[in-house]
Design a protein around this motif. Structure first.
Motif, mmCIF file in Angstrom:
data_model
loop_
_atom_site.group_PDB
_atom_site.id
_atom_site.type_symbol
_atom_site.label_atom_id
_atom_site.label_comp_id
_atom_site.label_asym_id
_atom_site.label_seq_id
_atom_site.Cartn_x
_atom_site.Cartn_y
_atom_site.Cartn_z
ATOM 1 N N UNK A 21 28.341 37.111 48.468
ATOM 2 C CA UNK A 21 29.512 36.878 47.633
ATOM 3 C C UNK A 21 30.464 38.069 47.625
ATOM 4 N N UNK A 22 29.909 39.276 47.460
ATOM 5 C CA UNK A 22 30.785 40.440 47.343
ATOM 6 C C UNK A 22 31.290 40.913 48.703
ATOM 7 N N UNK A 23 30.684 40.417 49.793
ATOM 8 C CA UNK A 23 31.192 40.706 51.128
ATOM 9 C C UNK A 23 32.351 39.770 51.462
ATOM 10 N N UNK A 24 32.228 38.525 51.050
ATOM 11 C CA UNK A 24 33.280 37.531 51.322
ATOM 12 C C UNK A 24 34.582 37.885 50.617
ATOM 13 N N UNK A 25 34.470 38.500 49.448
ATOM 14 C CA UNK A 25 35.674 38.826 48.666
ATOM 15 C C UNK A 25 35.543 40.247 48.129
ATOM 16 N N UNK A 26 35.847 41.235 48.949
ATOM 17 C CA UNK A 26 35.603 42.631 48.545
ATOM 18 C C UNK A 26 36.652 43.224 47.603
ATOM 19 N N UNK A 27 37.734 42.497 47.355
ATOM 20 C CA UNK A 27 38.793 43.054 46.500
ATOM 21 C C UNK A 27 38.989 42.157 45.272
ATOM 22 N N UNK A 28 38.160 42.327 44.259
ATOM 23 C CA UNK A 28 38.258 41.464 43.084
ATOM 24 C C UNK A 28 39.520 41.719 42.273
ATOM 25 N N UNK A 29 39.993 40.667 41.636
ATOM 26 C CA UNK A 29 41.064 40.803 40.653
ATOM 27 C C UNK A 29 40.414 41.157 39.319
ATOM 28 N N UNK A 30 40.912 42.196 38.662
ATOM 29 C CA UNK A 30 40.307 42.658 37.410
ATOM 30 C C UNK A 30 41.138 42.234 36.205
ATOM 31 N N UNK A 31 40.436 41.781 35.169
ATOM 32 C CA UNK A 31 41.064 41.488 33.885
ATOM 33 C C UNK A 31 40.275 42.220 32.807
ATOM 34 N N UNK A 32 40.978 43.000 31.985
ATOM 35 C CA UNK A 32 40.354 43.815 30.938
ATOM 36 C C UNK A 32 40.877 43.379 29.580
ATOM 37 N N UNK A 33 39.962 43.134 28.651
ATOM 38 C CA UNK A 33 40.323 42.733 27.294
ATOM 39 C C UNK A 33 39.708 43.724 26.321
ATOM 40 N N UNK A 34 40.541 44.487 25.634
ATOM 41 C CA UNK A 34 40.035 45.444 24.657
ATOM 42 C C UNK A 34 39.456 44.725 23.450
ATOM 43 N N UNK A 35 38.381 45.329 22.887
ATOM 44 C CA UNK A 35 37.689 44.756 21.739
ATOM 45 C C UNK A 35 37.442 45.847 20.694
ATOM 46 N N UNK A 36 36.848 45.443 19.575
ATOM 47 C CA UNK A 36 36.520 46.415 18.527
ATOM 48 C C UNK A 36 35.418 47.382 18.950
ATOM 49 N N UNK A 37 34.657 47.034 20.001
ATOM 50 C CA UNK A 37 33.555 47.885 20.448
ATOM 51 C C UNK A 37 33.830 48.588 21.758
ATOM 52 N N UNK A 38 34.910 48.225 22.440
ATOM 53 C CA UNK A 38 35.219 48.793 23.740
ATOM 54 C C UNK A 38 36.093 47.837 24.520
ATOM 55 N N UNK A 39 35.513 47.210 25.549
ATOM 56 C CA UNK A 39 36.232 46.124 26.206
ATOM 57 C C UNK A 39 35.276 45.213 26.957
ATOM 58 N N UNK A 40 35.781 44.028 27.212
ATOM 59 C CA UNK A 40 35.133 43.022 28.047
ATOM 60 C C UNK A 40 36.023 42.876 29.277
ATOM 61 N N UNK A 41 35.419 42.916 30.455
ATOM 62 C CA UNK A 41 36.283 42.727 31.621
ATOM 63 C C UNK A 41 35.555 41.971 32.713
ATOM 64 N N UNK A 42 36.349 41.389 33.604
ATOM 65 C CA UNK A 42 35.785 40.577 34.672
ATOM 66 C C UNK A 42 36.382 40.985 36.008
ATOM 67 N N UNK A 43 35.523 40.999 37.033
ATOM 68 C CA UNK A 43 35.958 41.111 38.412
ATOM 69 C C UNK A 43 35.905 39.720 39.015
ATOM 70 N N UNK A 44 37.040 39.188 39.394
ATOM 71 C CA UNK A 44 37.152 37.799 39.859
ATOM 72 C C UNK A 44 37.360 37.806 41.368
ATOM 73 N N UNK A 45 36.427 37.198 42.096
ATOM 74 C CA UNK A 45 36.476 37.181 43.554
ATOM 75 C C UNK A 45 36.681 35.739 44.021
ATOM 76 N N UNK A 46 37.765 35.523 44.730
ATOM 77 C CA UNK A 46 38.130 34.189 45.202
ATOM 78 C C UNK A 46 37.319 33.831 46.447
ATOM 79 N N UNK A 47 36.503 32.786 46.342
ATOM 80 C CA UNK A 47 35.656 32.334 47.457
ATOM 81 C C UNK A 47 36.220 31.088 48.121
ATOM 82 N N UNK A 48 37.522 30.855 47.936
ATOM 83 C CA UNK A 48 38.137 29.674 48.537
ATOM 84 C C UNK A 48 37.644 28.395 47.891
ATOM 85 N N UNK A 49 37.269 27.441 48.699
ATOM 86 C CA UNK A 49 36.838 26.136 48.180
ATOM 87 C C UNK A 49 35.556 26.215 47.358
#
Length: 423
Positions: free
Chosen positions: A196-224
């Motif tokens: 999975x991480x070889x197919x999409x080596x450049x994830x799109x990052x989304x960061x959401x600040x919270x009361x404890x720090x943050x929650x974030x996701x690395x989103x890798x597009x695998x096509x279909x």
């Protein structure tokens, strides 16, 4: 890049330093319970946040964490006798309880009340999840005890370990919240183009600040095949939590849903204790001994990978036993152990990286966000305010998750239930 003065504020952790005062507003791991296995066992040296301490378990099983040096003539209490609910200095016999009170002073006249005027620095402790925790800050600022989900998970569903890392704590943390490097530093099968991480080596990052720090996701597009989303939690000041879909269950190679992470606790400015935890994401699935051994070995900290003192056999003195042929034919690094690969890169960069020379990109969004939150915490503490994440209610039910979502599904909705604790 980071201004040199801000880099210093974030990395120095001794008493009175800006970041040191931030760490002293949280409960932090100090020792594994196994390091003080029974009442009146030998004391051990401890160094945390640039302070030299000694730890002992008294006759009633309570743990004391004291200034390492006797206030009489400043010799080490490490040499002391652990006896009858106190540690006794072997130089002149002064004895201290777990709260730092001098309870005996046999070299002074029996009628003297001098012992009642002597007290040694002591820090409160409590035990949970196989860890002895301590709070090293002002007593009137002491927060509630930590309540992470992995602490509440039963012992049968959880494993905790620690390892020594010879660099500044922030290098470890920033490596832990950097998701794109896993496509490279941790690519242990470069021939597998379907990973999975070889197919999409450049994830799109989304960061959401919270009361404890943050929650974030690395989103890798695998096509279909959809989006592979790796969602992390960053809990102030130094904890990372992520999903861990490990192919191991009851001896067979099947998906085993787990949550894993680390806490980076500064020993001093140039060395760190890395606390490692993993726990089952399912109440009905306990860990097996085989699973734990497989996991720790995979990350480079199995029984055969460690030296005394929780140090890695693969270390700077032997170039982490890098195998250039393996690097050429099978893996990116040629180094065994997922976390050992991290250590090789972090320990040899410099004890404290000069962040004024960095050039950060979009893949570094989480690192930039963490620096902002830590600088914010410094300002909060300096202004007499509580920093983020000291209230356990803010983070007690959060967890990380790895998941493949259909294209068009917002990860915050598609993973909402997976990122809520069950313990």
């Amino acid at each position: 890049m980071l201004k040199p003065e801000d880099n210093e504020r974030l990395t120095c952790v001794g008493p009175g330093t800006p970041m040191g005062e931030v760490f002293r507003r949280y409960w932090i791991p100090a020792l594994l319970t196994e390091e003080l296995p029974e009442p009146d066992c030998p004391p051990i040296r401890v160094r945390l946040l640039g302070e030299n301490l000694v730890a002992f378990r008294d006759s009633n099983g309570k743990v004391g964490l004291l200034d390492r040096y006797c206030p009489h003539r400043r010799v080490e209490l490490f040499w002391g006798r652990n006896e009858e609910c106190g540690i006794r200095c072997v130089y002149h016999g002064w004895k201290f309880d777990v709260d730092g009170n001098c309870v005996d002073m046999p070299n002074e006249p029996s009628e003297s009340n001098f012992k009642h005027k002597v007290k040694i620095t002591s820090y409160p402790t409590f035990e949970a999840a196989g860890i002895i925790w301590t709070y090293m800050g002002p007593p009137d600022e002491m927060p509630s005890k930590p309540d992470y989900e992995w602490i509440r998970a039963p012992e049968t569903h959880r494993h905790v370990s620690k390892t020594f890392e010879g660099c500044n704590w922030l290098q470890g943390l920033e490596g832990g919240i950097d998701t794109s490097h896993s496509s490279f530093a941790h690519n242990n099968n470069i021939a597998d183009k379907n990973a999975l991480r070889t197919r999409a080596p450049s994830p799109k990052l989304e960061v959401i600040k919270t009361d404890y720090g943050f929650n974030y996701a690395g989103i890798r597009n695998l096509g279909n095949d959809g989006n592979y989303v790796r969602a992390y939690q960053y809990i102030m000041p130094a904890q990372q939590m992520r999903g861990a879909m490990i192919k191991w269950k009851d001896g067979s190679r099947e998906e085993f849903p787990s949550i894993a992470g680390h806490i980076w606790v500064p020993i001093d400015d140039e060395s760190t204790w890395v606390w490692n935890f993993i726990y089952s994401a399912d109440k009905l699935i306990p860990f097996t001994k085989e699973f734990v051994l497989e996991h720790e070995t995979q990350f480079g900290r199995g029984p055969d990978d460690l030296l005394p003192g929780y140090r890695l056999k693969r270390n700077p003195s032997n170039d982490y036993l890098i195998d250039r042929e393996v690097q050429r034919t099978r893996t990116f690094t040629g180094i065994e152990g997922i976390n050992t690969q991290d250590y090789a890169l972090q320990e040899t960069a410099a004890p404290i990286i000069d962040r004024s020379k960095e050039r950060l990109g979009t893949a570094d969004a989480a690192i930039i966000a963490a620096r902002h939150l830590l600088l914010e915490a410094i300002k909060d503490v300096e202004a007499g305010r509580k920093p983020r994440g000291v209230d356990p209610a803010a983070y007690r039910n959060v967890r990380g998750c790895d998941k493949i979502l259909s294209l068009g599904v917002d990860w915050k909705e598609g993973m909402k239930e997976d990122m809520c604790g069950c313990y």
